[in-house]
Design a protein around this motif. Structure first.
Motif, PDB file in Angstrom:
ATOM      1  N   GLY A  57       0.538  -1.035   0.040  1.00 29.52           N
ATOM      2  CA  GLY A  57       0.314   0.116   0.287  1.00 29.52           C
ATOM      3  C   GLY A  57       0.900   1.018  -0.417  1.00 29.52           C
ATOM      4  N   GLU A  58       1.719   1.512   0.617  1.00 31.17           N
ATOM      5  CA  GLU A  58       2.635   2.571   0.993  1.00 31.17           C
ATOM      6  C   GLU A  58       3.745   2.888  -0.208  1.00 31.17           C
ATOM      7  N   GLU A  59       3.749   1.897  -1.346  1.00 32.07           N
ATOM      8  CA  GLU A  59       4.231   1.698  -2.568  1.00 32.07           C
ATOM      9  C   GLU A  59       3.599   2.316  -3.260  1.00 32.07           C
ATOM     10  N   VAL A  60       2.299   2.044  -3.645  1.00 35.66           N
ATOM     11  CA  VAL A  60       1.509   2.326  -3.838  1.00 35.66           C
ATOM     12  C   VAL A  60       0.782   3.855  -4.452  1.00 35.66           C
ATOM     13  N   GLN A  61       1.067   4.136  -3.535  1.00 36.45           N
ATOM     14  CA  GLN A  61       0.988   5.351  -2.573  1.00 36.45           C
ATOM     15  C   GLN A  61       2.347   6.306  -3.518  1.00 36.45           C
TER      16      GLN A  61
END
Length: 333
Positions: A57-61
């Motif tokens: 999720g952090e990488e997607v953001q």
């Protein structure tokens, strides 16, 4: 009217800016894609064999804003992994070559196994294939080792039995020599004396068997030499048989198990008054006796051997008493 025109111009300006920004974004992604495709030529991360992993999720953001940095870091990590893999492959290839040299220079008794091993190490490419092949090979070698150990145990038992038979044969010869000595015995004044006194070698059993084993090993080494091969490479069976018969002859074996203790023969002189000397002399000394004395001692040995042979051929007669003739007197004076 002027107000509407201003608003349209503003909208057009915003649209042009967005279009320019979109164009820049597309160029950035195109460059990123081109870069990845270029690096894929070496790293091969776009193949079906590579497992797809989802971003966190952090990488997607973070990806829309830090895509270039994230891809660069990922490519750098893949480059390091690739170099590490290449180094490992070189080590594996060197190990394969070393293993092949070992197979070529080792003294394989089973040529079929050698070729099977070489074909396996050359054909297996993936780690999983090598692991499976290694397990199969280990199982095969363990089976071959079990068979070899069983054969070796059987061979050792045969050698042990053969050594025991040799040892018993040598003991039997010593015992039989004692019997021949007894056959030269005569009764003189209520006592028995033997004209011949034969002393046999003595040895310690375990040490003698160890020396017999060493002798057999020495024979094996001798027979493996090129001197026992003919010009055509075939074994010289006549020469081998001749030497084996010599090396296993009792006289040769006695020198192996008791090199410093040989057979000795003593002879008692028979006088004209039918007396026999108390102390025997060695065989060499007895050869200096007169002709009649030597004749008497030789005849006593001859008759003793004759009696020995008769009793060996007809053992049932032993229970009925002995029948022999011994010359005591010197017929020549």
């Amino acid at each position: 009217m002027s107000c509407n025109r201003t608003r349209v111009e503003e909208e057009l300006a915003m649209t042009a800016g967005s279009h320019q920004q979109l164009q820049q974004e597309m160029e950035k992604w195109q460059k990123l894609i081109t870069k990845m495709e270029t690096r894929n030529g070496k790293l091969e991360f776009l193949t079906e064999a590579v497992v797809v992993t989802s971003l966190t999720g952090e990488e997607v953001q973070s990806f829309p804003y830090e895509s270039i940095g994230m891809v660069a870091a990922l490519l750098e990590a893949m480059e390091a992994s690739y170099e590490e893999l290449a180094a490992s492959k070189r080590i594996v290839e060197q190990a394969k070559l070393h293993f092949e040299k070992f197979c070529h220079h080792s003294n394989f008794q089973n040529e079929k196994m050698r070729q099977s091993i070489l074909n396996g190490i050359r054909q297996k490419q993936s780690y999983q294939q090598l692991v499976i092949w290694e397990k199969e090979l280990r199982h095969h070698i363990q089976g071959a080792n079990r068979v070899a150990e069983q054969n070796m145990q059987a061979y050792n038992e045969d050698i042990k039995h053969f050594i025991n038979q040799l040892h018993l044969h040598l003991i039997s010869i010593c015992d039989e020599m004692g019997l021949i000595q007894k056959m030269t015995g005569v009764k003189v004044e209520e006592h028995y004396k033997t004209i011949y006194e034969i002393k046999t070698p003595v040895w310690e059993e375990s040490a003698a068997k160890e020396k017999l084993l060493e002798h057999l090993e020495w024979m094996t080494e001798q027979l493996a030499a090129d001197s026992y091969k003919q010009e055509d490479g075939m074994e010289d069976s006549k020469k081998i048989r001749k030497n084996i018969e010599n090396w296993l002859s009792p006289s040769y074996l006695f020198t192996r198990i008791s090199p410093n203790k040989n057979f000795t023969v003593g002879v008692r002189k028979v006088s004209n008054d039918s007396r026999i000397s108390n102390y025997p002399v060695d065989w060499a000394t007895s050869n200096s006796w007169s002709g009649g004395e030597k004749w008497s001692k030789n005849m006593a040995l001859f008759l003793g051997i004759q009696s020995y042979l008769v009793e060996k051929r007809q053992p049932s007669r032993q229970s009925k008493g002995h029948s022999r003739t011994v010359v005591l007197d010197n017929p020549f004076g």
